[in-house]
Write a protein that holds these residues in place. Structure first.
Motif, short mmCIF file in Angstrom:
data_model
loop_
_atom_site.label_atom_id
_atom_site.label_comp_id
_atom_site.label_asym_id
_atom_site.label_seq_id
_atom_site.Cartn_x
_atom_site.Cartn_y
_atom_site.Cartn_z
N GLN A 185 0.84 -1.20 0.00
CA GLN A 185 0.00 0.00 0.00
C GLN A 185 0.87 1.25 0.00
O GLN A 185 1.88 1.32 0.71
N LEU A 186 0.48 2.23 -0.80
CA LEU A 186 1.22 3.48 -0.88
C LEU A 186 0.93 4.36 0.34
O LEU A 186 0.00 4.07 1.11
N PRO A 187 1.70 5.43 0.55
CA PRO A 187 1.56 6.23 1.77
C PRO A 187 0.17 6.80 2.03
O PRO A 187 -0.17 7.09 3.18
N ASP A 188 -0.64 6.97 0.98
CA ASP A 188 -1.99 7.51 1.22
C ASP A 188 -2.91 6.51 1.91
O ASP A 188 -4.04 6.85 2.30
N GLN A 189 -2.42 5.27 2.08
CA GLN A 189 -3.18 4.20 2.73
C GLN A 189 -4.49 3.88 2.01
O GLN A 189 -5.40 3.27 2.57
N LYS A 190 -4.55 4.29 0.75
CA LYS A 190 -5.73 3.99 -0.07
C LYS A 190 -5.36 3.25 -1.34
O LYS A 190 -6.14 2.42 -1.82
N THR A 191 -4.19 3.57 -1.86
CA THR A 191 -3.79 3.04 -3.16
C THR A 191 -2.88 1.83 -3.00
O THR A 191 -1.89 1.88 -2.27
N TRP A 192 -3.25 0.75 -3.69
CA TRP A 192 -2.41 -0.44 -3.72
C TRP A 192 -1.49 -0.37 -4.93
O TRP A 192 -1.91 0.04 -6.01
N CYS A 193 -0.26 -0.77 -4.72
CA CYS A 193 0.75 -0.75 -5.78
C CYS A 193 1.17 -2.19 -6.06
O CYS A 193 1.73 -2.87 -5.19
N LEU A 194 0.88 -2.67 -7.25
CA LEU A 194 1.28 -4.00 -7.68
C LEU A 194 2.42 -3.85 -8.68
O LEU A 194 2.26 -3.19 -9.71
N ILE A 195 3.58 -4.41 -8.35
CA ILE A 195 4.70 -4.34 -9.28
C ILE A 195 4.93 -5.74 -9.86
O ILE A 195 4.80 -6.74 -9.17
N VAL A 196 5.26 -5.77 -11.15
CA VAL A 196 5.53 -7.04 -11.83
C VAL A 196 6.77 -6.87 -12.72
O VAL A 196 6.99 -5.81 -13.30
#
Length: 592
Positions: free
Chosen positions: A225-236
């Motif tokens: 989760q990114l710092p805004d605690q709302k956005t999920w970050c999926l890296i591939v």
């Protein structure tokens, strides 16, 4: 948690299958640490690691880093790894992300399996243990297997976690809003499938995701989760196109609705990242990682060696040997000043031993040190007399950068060695120690170092206090001492300054006069970073804090810029690194 640590490997070349660190404040822009060199290396098993993953134990405060035991650079090929590869995982642990245990290999693979691929872990609250899971090929198909552990030392018997119709590898799991979300690489089409379950070992149901369904040629999924605690970050990892990691974002995992972030909106740093793990960390942990793994060395431009680092008032001063001369034939000393131990400014030449400033000397200005007593600064240095013998002289000033007035004769002359039967070859390398209003000078070169108390005038020694040290194992030169928590900590240089193995040993004593109980080296070379010949050091305590830094010299690099044979020992540069003590009160080996 306000920052991120990305652990990863970078390729299949020499030393590329080891553990590298990168840092980020926003989760999408990363900077390489450790000058783009590996932080952790394994010489166990296959002598390389891939797919590192980092997890925090919130109960104990420990961090565990686990990785695949594999080195493709050996040239045995993928088929060999799949069918006959290591069934071990390689594990490191740490309490601070800085100092790590030695790696250990733990066998977790099931009977008949080949390589244990891409191990990861998640804490299972229901079992108060970590579920560690990985992929292995058994009976012709890659399946996901797992085992439980509480300490990453002892593991339960492995069991099959799940399988699909075709091969699956590279699973990562995150918990959100009452569900465990599982992302896995389907080897059939090299795409990421997304599933969820209300329990960790339960029945996972497919989550429809049009973006993931269309995304081919990717592996190594990681989600945070990114710092805004709302956005999920999926890296591939775009392994098929050899483009490194890309980023997808989502605000609600339940929908499977991901957006591909534009390439100009993220940056993974200078090196291409391969399969790794991202851990959210605190700002304090972030700053600590920068301090230890983003060191900007050398701290002063040019060739300087034998640095004496001290704090006077609210400033730090460096007093080194001026280097770059064959046979160490420089004749003058300069000083440097800093407010922050990072940005040093030259204050100019302070002593010239080939001038009338030092009547007894003709050259070879080496290894200075300085101290302050009652408002006067006493500067001790080495130089040669006309007969070629090295001696230790003294100059004094009312300011730490001069002007200095030198004494007419040396404080310690070569004859003292013979007079007192000292086991040393040269009268060089002074350091100063003070305690309870008394000042002592430590010195020596050859078989042993020595100590003597200085007179109140600071221009001579009380000869009845002169004593040679016992216990300085492999002593060569440059002995120093500091007192902490009632114990005396001794450090000294070993080997020859022209050797890439020049290093600093460490021991302790209950007495300033020893004997010294040798412990281990605390400063050694790091060939992976081309850091060689690390030695002749000094230690400074940060005023009013229980923090220490060590200044030292190393071979100036790249070595190729210097004439053959002249780079090692005559062309050195000055560096600074943090120095810490462990829970037993002993110095930790310095990170270089």
């Amino acid at each position: 948690m306000s920052a991120y640590l990305f652990v990863h490997f970078i390729g299949e070349g020499k030393n590329e299958e080891q553990v590298y660190f990168s840092l980020s404040k926003d989760g999408v822009n990363f900077q390489d640490l450790n000058q783009g060199k590996p932080v952790l290396c394994s010489q166990l098993g296959e002598e390389g690691v891939r797919d590192p993953f980092l997890i925090r134990d919130d109960k104990t405060g420990k961090f565990y880093l686990i990785a695949t035991d594999l080195r493709m650079e050996k040239g045995l090929g993928w088929s060999h790894a799949i069918e006959y590869g290591s069934q071990d995982i390689i594990i490191w642990e740490s309490t601070d992300l800085i100092y790590w245990s030695s790696p250990r290999a733990v066998k977790v693979g099931v009977a008949g399996a080949g390589n244990v691929w891409a191990p990861e872990a998640i804490y299972d609250q229901s079992k108060a243990a970590f579920l560690v899971f990985w992929a292995s090929k058994v009976a012709g198909k890659h399946r996901m297997y797992a085992a439980y552990t509480t300490d990453f030392i002892d593991f339960t018997e492995p069991f099959q976690f799940f399988e699909k119709e075709k091969d699956v590898i590279d699973t990562t799991i995150v918990f959100d809003q009452g569900y465990y979300y599982r992302f896995t690489k389907d080897e059939t089409n090299s795409r990421i499938i997304m599933e969820r379950s209300e329990s960790l070992l339960g029945d996972y149901q497919l989550v429809s995701s049009p973006i993931l369904d269309q995304l081919e040629g990717v592996e190594g999924p990681e989600i945070y989760q990114l710092p805004d605690q709302k956005t999920w970050c999926l890296i591939v990892d775009q392994f098929m196109a050899r483009k490194g990691y890309m980023i997808l974002t989502a605000t609600d995992l339940a929908t499977g609705d991901f957006n591909i972030l534009e390439q100009n909106k993220y940056d993974f740093g200078q090196t291409k990242k391969r399969h790794g793990g991202v851990l959210a960390i605190t700002d304090q942990e972030y700053q600590r990682l920068l301090t230890y793994y983003d060191q900007q060395n050398p701290v002063i431009s040019g060739l300087y060696a034998d640095p004496d680092l001290v704090a006077f008032g609210d400033k730090y001063y460096l007093y080194p040997t001026t280097d770059g001369f064959t046979d160490w034939s420089g004749t003058s000393f300069s000083a440097f000043v800093s407010d922050n131990l990072t940005d040093f400014k030259a204050t100019g030449e302070i002593v010239d031993v080939a001038s009338d400033q030092v009547p007894w000397a003709v050259g070879h200005a080496w290894a200075p040190c300085i101290t302050e007593r009652d408002g006067t600064y006493y500067y001790y240095f080495c130089a040669k007399r006309p007969d070629g013998k090295s001696c230790i002289g003294m100059a004094h000033s009312k300011h730490p950068t001069g002007p200095f007035t030198a004494e007419d004769s040396p404080l310690l002359a070569h004859e003292l060695i013979d007079q007192h039967g000292l086991a040393m070859s040269q009268m060089i390398d002074p350091s100063i120690y003070s305690e309870d209003g008394d000042y002592y000078i430590l010195f020596g070169n050859g078989e042993a170092g020595a100590i003597a108390k200085l007179t109140e005038e600071m221009d001579a020694i009380e000869e009845d206090t002169l004593q040679q040290y016992a216990g300085l194992v492999n002593f060569r030169e440059a002995v120093t001492v500091l007192k902490k928590d009632g114990q005396y900590h001794f450090t000294w240089s070993c080997d020859d300054t022209r050797s890439e193995d020049y290093h600093v040993n460490y021991g302790v004593s209950s007495s300033l006069y020893g004997p010294v109980d040798y412990k281990y080296p605390i400063l050694t070379k790091n060939p992976l970073k081309a850091i060689l010949g690390t030695g002749h050091h000094s230690i400074v305590k940060v005023p009013d804090q229980d923090k220490y830094y060590l200044a030292y010299h190393r071979f100036a690099t790249p070595l190729a810029q210097y004439p053959e044979g002249k780079a090692k020992g005559y062309n050195r540069e000055t560096c600074i690194a943090p120095l810490d003590f462990d829970q037993d009160g002993l110095m930790r080996p310095v990170i270089v």
